[in-house]
Structures are given as structure tokens and as C-alpha cells.
Design a protein around this motif. Structure first.
Motif, PDB file in Angstrom:
ATOM      1  N   VAL A  36       0.823  -1.211   0.000  1.00  0.00           N
ATOM      2  CA  VAL A  36       0.000   0.000   0.000  1.00  0.00           C
ATOM      3  C   VAL A  36       0.856   1.259   0.000  1.00  0.00           C
ATOM      4  CG1 VAL A  36      -1.769   1.296   1.248  1.00  0.00           C
ATOM      5  CG2 VAL A  36      -1.902  -1.194   1.126  1.00  0.00           C
ATOM      6  N   PHE A  37       1.842   1.328   0.889  1.00  0.00           N
ATOM      7  CA  PHE A  37       2.651   2.541   1.010  1.00  0.00           C
ATOM      8  C   PHE A  37       3.413   2.897  -0.266  1.00  0.00           C
ATOM      9  CE2 PHE A  37       6.823   4.406   2.345  1.00  0.00           C
ATOM     10  CZ  PHE A  37       6.347   5.676   2.619  1.00  0.00           C
ATOM     11  N   ALA A  85       0.894   4.298  -2.815  1.00  0.00           N
ATOM     12  CA  ALA A  85       0.406   5.624  -2.450  1.00  0.00           C
ATOM     13  C   ALA A  85       1.492   6.675  -2.646  1.00  0.00           C
ATOM     14  CB  ALA A  85      -0.079   5.621  -1.000  1.00  0.00           C
ATOM     15  N   THR A 109       1.462   9.943  -5.311  1.00  0.00           N
ATOM     16  CA  THR A 109       1.596  11.339  -4.891  1.00  0.00           C
ATOM     17  C   THR A 109       2.827  11.992  -5.527  1.00  0.00           C
ATOM     18  OG1 THR A 109       2.765  10.602  -2.904  1.00  0.00           O
ATOM     19  CG2 THR A 109       0.409  10.959  -2.720  1.00  0.00           C
ATOM     20  N   PHE A 127       3.539  10.295   6.978  1.00  0.00           N
ATOM     21  CA  PHE A 127       2.803   9.686   5.874  1.00  0.00           C
ATOM     22  C   PHE A 127       2.897   8.164   5.952  1.00  0.00           C
ATOM     23  CE2 PHE A 127       2.504   8.222   1.447  1.00  0.00           C
ATOM     24  CZ  PHE A 127       1.309   8.831   1.062  1.00  0.00           C
ATOM     25  N   LEU A 144      -0.401   5.364   7.302  1.00  0.00           N
ATOM     26  CA  LEU A 144      -0.917   4.274   6.487  1.00  0.00           C
ATOM     27  C   LEU A 144      -0.680   2.912   7.141  1.00  0.00           C
ATOM     28  CD1 LEU A 144       0.085   5.228   2.819  1.00  0.00           C
ATOM     29  CD2 LEU A 144      -2.220   4.942   3.697  1.00  0.00           C
ATOM     30  N   THR A 186      -6.309   7.577   6.305  1.00  0.00           N
ATOM     31  CA  THR A 186      -5.320   7.737   5.247  1.00  0.00           C
ATOM     32  C   THR A 186      -5.061   9.210   4.958  1.00  0.00           C
ATOM     33  OG1 THR A 186      -7.091   7.543   3.604  1.00  0.00           O
ATOM     34  CG2 THR A 186      -5.853   5.553   4.147  1.00  0.00           C
ATOM     35  N   ASP A 224      -5.814  11.852  -0.094  1.00  0.00           N
ATOM     36  CA  ASP A 224      -5.779  11.696  -1.548  1.00  0.00           C
ATOM     37  C   ASP A 224      -6.550  10.433  -1.908  1.00  0.00           C
ATOM     38  OD1 ASP A 224      -3.691   9.358  -2.116  1.00  0.00           O
ATOM     39  OD2 ASP A 224      -2.846  10.615  -0.534  1.00  0.00           O
ATOM     40  N   SER A 278      -4.788   6.777  -1.914  1.00  0.00           N
ATOM     41  CA  SER A 278      -4.562   6.194  -0.584  1.00  0.00           C
ATOM     42  C   SER A 278      -5.860   5.626  -0.023  1.00  0.00           C
ATOM     43  CB  SER A 278      -3.990   7.237   0.372  1.00  0.00           C
ATOM     44  OG  SER A 278      -2.726   7.687  -0.070  1.00  0.00           O
ATOM     45  N   ASP A 279      -6.959   6.401  -0.181  1.00  0.00           N
ATOM     46  CA  ASP A 279      -8.257   5.911   0.274  1.00  0.00           C
ATOM     47  C   ASP A 279      -8.618   4.612  -0.437  1.00  0.00           C
ATOM     48  OD1 ASP A 279      -8.340   8.227   1.734  1.00  0.00           O
ATOM     49  OD2 ASP A 279      -9.624   9.290   0.320  1.00  0.00           O
ATOM     50  N   LEU A 338      -6.586   2.429  -1.972  1.00  0.00           N
ATOM     51  CA  LEU A 338      -5.664   1.327  -1.667  1.00  0.00           C
ATOM     52  C   LEU A 338      -5.901   0.739  -0.280  1.00  0.00           C
ATOM     53  CD1 LEU A 338      -2.336   2.744  -3.144  1.00  0.00           C
ATOM     54  CD2 LEU A 338      -3.709   0.866  -4.042  1.00  0.00           C
ATOM     55  N   VAL A 339      -6.473   1.517   0.625  1.00  0.00           N
ATOM     56  CA  VAL A 339      -6.779   0.998   1.952  1.00  0.00           C
ATOM     57  C   VAL A 339      -8.195   0.416   1.984  1.00  0.00           C
ATOM     58  CG1 VAL A 339      -7.119   1.630   4.377  1.00  0.00           C
ATOM     59  CG2 VAL A 339      -5.164   2.532   3.118  1.00  0.00           C
TER      60      VAL A 339
END
Length: 256
Positions: free
Chosen positions: A127-128, A131, A135, A156, A160, A207, A210, A213-214, A216-217
Motif C-alpha cells: 500500500v505505502f 500511495a 503522490t 505519511f 498508512l 489515510t 488523496d 490512498s483511500d 488502496l486501503v
């Protein structure tokens, strides 16, 4: 039971709760001390893994380096503390549980640490980077000069990784509540739309602000929920089979 006995029972419970909270605090502080010793090698590993895609991290205040060490130490302490907190919670409520509930709860404690580590690995390695890549690509597409602070980078990262690692405990919680017959797969399926809404809301809250990120989580959380429903169904079927066997033995004993 007399009023005095009830008051004494309440006082005993509060004393026991305070004692276990002190234990949790001691373990957390001990984990924090250990975390401070291992913070530098963990930091060097996080930097050498280079998910930052080659940019240079900067310190914008005298406290940024110390703050980074403290964040890493707290993450390490949390990894030690979460299973211990669950065990202390079990020890506090276990006198009020039936033997089958007590043994079921105790069996689940080791898996708390395993799921937490799996959650950290998934959040950090999958995930990280996605994301961060998104960005960074937006920043570079706008022609902006990149100057990133170490405090912002690790904020950041941990915003996450830590929440997602904690949310990885969802299947275990659902299995435990199913074992206690509080939940069942039928109830979980009926409340699916409300659960989805709650999980999406949690993903947006925990998150960075953005969409990627939303997204992907949110997806892993929805998958975790469906996996929890599957595990609940597995436990529930075993319960029904055990109930059927118990009823059959009872009927056979009555006939004989």
C-alpha cells in the motif's frame, strides 16, 4: 448479595483493572526503550529499501530527527504491546467466561501478533509504495520541485501502516465473536452494506487526503471483511455440527 458485598466486588474489579493497566503501561514503556535502541537500524532499513524513489529527505527543525526516532520506537512498542494488551484483556474478563469461551479466547491471543505483523508487511510493501508513487507522480507532473521533510515522510508512512496493521485484526475479532455466538455469517451478510460504509469511512479517516490512498486501503478492508464472513461461516458450521452431535447424544441417552 448485600450492597456492601457489591461495592467490594466493584472495588475489587477496579483494583484488578488498575493492576492490569499498570502491566500494560510497563510493557509499553519497556517496548519503547527497546524501540529506541533499534530505531536506527530500522530507520536505515527503511531508507535503504528506497520506497522514496530517490529523493532526499530534509530536517526542517531540530526535533525532526528525535521525532522520527520516537515514531519508530512507538511502532516497535505497539508491536510488542498489542498481544500483551489482548492477553491482559482476556485475563480480566476470563473469570466471567465459560470454560469453552475461556479456552477459545486464549487460543486466539498468539494470532493477534501474527496478523499485526502481516498487516504491517502488507501496508509497507504494497500500500505505502503505491500511495507514495502516486503522490510523487502528481507532484512531478505539475513541475513542482520536491523538498520533503523527514517528519512528513514518516508521518505519511505511519498514518498508512499502523492503522492498516490494526485493522488486520478484524478476521480474528469476527472469529472470536462467532465462537462466543455473538456474531454469525447470516448476521454479517445482512449488515454488509453498513459494514462497507463504516470501512470506507475508516479508510478515508486514517489515510492521507488523496483518492489513491483511500482506494488502496478501502479495497483490502473490504476483502478482510469478506474473509471474516468466510471464517465466521467456517466456525458457525462447526458449531452447528457440534450442536447436532450433542443433541443426538442427548436423544440417544433419553431413549436408553
Amino acid at each position: 448479595m448485600s450492597l456492601e458485598a457489591e461495592e467490594m466486588s466493584l472495588v475489587d474489579h477496579l483494583t484488578e483493572l488498575r493492576r492490569r493497566l499498570i502491566y500494560v503501561l510497563i510493557v509499553f514503556v519497556a517496548g519503547l526503550v527497546i524501540g529506541l535502541f533499534v530505531a536506527k537500524p530500522i530507520y536505515l532499513y527503511l531508507i535503504s529499501a528506497d520506497p522514496a524513489q530517490g529523493f532526499v529527505l530534509h530536517a526542517f527543525s531540530f526535533w525532526d530527527g528525535i521525532g522520527m526516532y520516537m515514531k519508530i520506537a512507538m511502532a516497535v512498542s505497539l508491536a510488542f504491546s498489542v498481544p500483551f494488551i489482548v492477553f491482559q484483556l482476556w485475563a480480566f474478563i476470563s473469570p466471567g467466561l465459560r470454560p469453552v469461551e475461556r479456552s477459545a479466547a486464549l487460543r486466539y491471543v498468539p494470532y493477534v501478533f501474527i496478523l499485526f505483523i502481516l498487516g504491517i508487511a502488507f501496508a509497507y510493501y504494497i500500500v505505502f509504495p503505491m500511495a507514495l508513487s502516486f503522490t510523487i507522480s502528481i507532484t512531478r507532473s505539475m513541475g513542482l520541485e520536491e523538498t520533503y521533510g523527514i517528519a512528513e515522510y514518516f508521518s505519511f508512512l505511519f498514518s498508512l501502516v499502523i492503522p492498516l496493521a490494526l485493522l488486520f485484526e478484524l478476521p480474528l475479532i469476527v472469529m472470536f465473536l462467532t465462537k462466543l455466538r455473538v456474531l454469525n455469517p447470516l448476521r454479517l451478510r445482512r449488515m454488509r452494506r453498513y459494514a462497507y460504509f463504516a470501512l470506507v469511512f475508516i479508510a478515508v479517516v486514517i489515510t492521507p487526503p488523496d483518492f489513491i490512498s483511500d482506494f488502496l486501503v478501502t479495497i483490502p478492508l473490504l476483502v478482510l471483511y469478506e474473509f471474516s464472513v468466510f471464517l465466521s461461516a467456517f466456525v458457525y458450521r462447526r458449531q452447528l455440527a457440534e450442536d447436532a452431535q450433542r443433541e443426538a447424544r442427548y436423544i440417544k441417552a433419553q431413549e436408553s
